[in-house]
Scaffold this active site. Structure first.
Site, short mmCIF file in Angstrom:
data_model
loop_
_atom_site.label_atom_id
_atom_site.label_comp_id
_atom_site.label_asym_id
_atom_site.label_seq_id
_atom_site.Cartn_x
_atom_site.Cartn_y
_atom_site.Cartn_z
N GLU A 59 -1.93 -8.63 4.08
CA GLU A 59 -1.72 -8.95 5.50
C GLU A 59 -2.98 -8.79 6.34
O GLU A 59 -3.03 -9.26 7.48
CB GLU A 59 -0.60 -8.07 6.08
CG GLU A 59 -0.99 -6.67 6.49
CD GLU A 59 -1.11 -5.68 5.35
OE1 GLU A 59 -1.25 -4.48 5.63
OE2 GLU A 59 -1.07 -6.10 4.17
N HIS A 70 -3.75 -5.01 0.39
CA HIS A 70 -3.29 -5.39 1.73
C HIS A 70 -3.41 -6.90 1.93
O HIS A 70 -4.40 -7.37 2.50
CB HIS A 70 -4.13 -4.69 2.80
CG HIS A 70 -3.76 -3.27 3.04
ND1 HIS A 70 -2.67 -2.90 3.81
CD2 HIS A 70 -4.34 -2.11 2.63
CE1 HIS A 70 -2.59 -1.57 3.85
NE2 HIS A 70 -3.59 -1.08 3.15
N CYS A 75 0.84 -1.20 0.00
CA CYS A 75 0.00 0.00 0.00
C CYS A 75 0.88 1.25 0.00
O CYS A 75 1.49 1.57 -1.00
CB CYS A 75 -0.99 -0.04 1.16
SG CYS A 75 -2.36 1.15 0.95
#
Length: 241
Positions: free
Chosen positions: A172, A170, A86
């Site tokens: 994660e 994202h 990001c």
């Protein structure tokens, strides 16, 4: 081979979710640095480095960004492999000479993303995949020589230049992180309800495929380490003859 040493430049302004998520997803010995304090490693003794997301914009003139950009640029020049996520994706593009700009829109929630080139970073991931997104800035122009790897209707979502990789999405994020982020955003009641309604077990499971970028990046780092170690050993033998 010994466990990889990876520097994590955390630009998330002390968001505990970021620390938890990256520690869970990166199977390596991590040294975390609070980038928003301008804290960066004292040296370059790392096998790889990761730059996280942030609520800041890369083009802001915040004091803490200057030392971060300098260390990142110097580390890239030394051949350290990088993964940016990001804001980290945007920072790496900026350091390498690309352009980051406001999109004039806000992409948030689970999105479909399409691969545009074969890349080891996306090994095991479908050509069209789902991932959680949250950004209003984007890489408007890639650095010279960079290869676009993924995109959707909003923006570029992945690139590579030499040993540097960036992803706009994202991988994660877990469901807790997604929900807390959405609640912090200034959204209309209708959009807030709609996005929260997307944060389901089914969508999260589908998006977990994108987490493979972390394993793939670390495997790339291992390969780089093998090659560099072999080259150093060969050079050492040559000097002793």
């Amino acid at each position: 081979m010994d466990q990889l040493r990876v520097a994590v430049l955390n630009a998330a302004h002390r968001d505990e979710n970021t620390t938890r998520n990256f520690r869970r997803e990166l199977d390596a010995s991590l040294a975390e640095f609070d980038a928003t304090d301008g804290t960066v490693p004292d040296d370059f003794d790392y096998d790889g480095a990761v730059v996280t997301g942030s609520r800041s914009s890369v083009y802001w003139d915040d004091d803490w960004m200057a030392p971060v950009k300098k260390w990142v640029g110097d580390a890239i020049d030394r051949g350290i492999p990088f993964l940016g996520v990001c804001w980290g994706h945007q920072l790496l593009a900026d350091v390498l000479g690309g352009t980051v700009a406001d999109m004039g829109a806000y992409e948030v929630g689970y999105s479909e993303i399409e691969q545009t080139a074969d890349s080891r970073l996306f090994d095991g991931i479908d050509d069209t995949f789902t991932a959680f997104t949250s950004h209003s800035d984007a890489v408007a122009a890639l650095p010279s020589g960079a290869e676009p790897l993924a995109e959707n209707d909003y923006s570029n979502h992945g690139f590579r230049k030499d040993r540097v990789f960036g992803v706009q999405f994202h991988p994660e994020y877990d469901m807790r992180t997604a929900r807390e982020l959405v609640h912090r955003k200034e959204l209309s009641d209708e959009r807030l309800e709609s996005i929260l309604g997307e944060i389901t077990e089914a969508n999260y499971r589908e998006a977990c495929e994108a987490k493979l970028v972390f394993d793939n990046f670390l495997e790339f780092v291992r390969n780089v380490k093998r090659v560099d170690t072999a080259a150093d050993a060969s050079a050492s033998v040559g000097r002793s003859d």
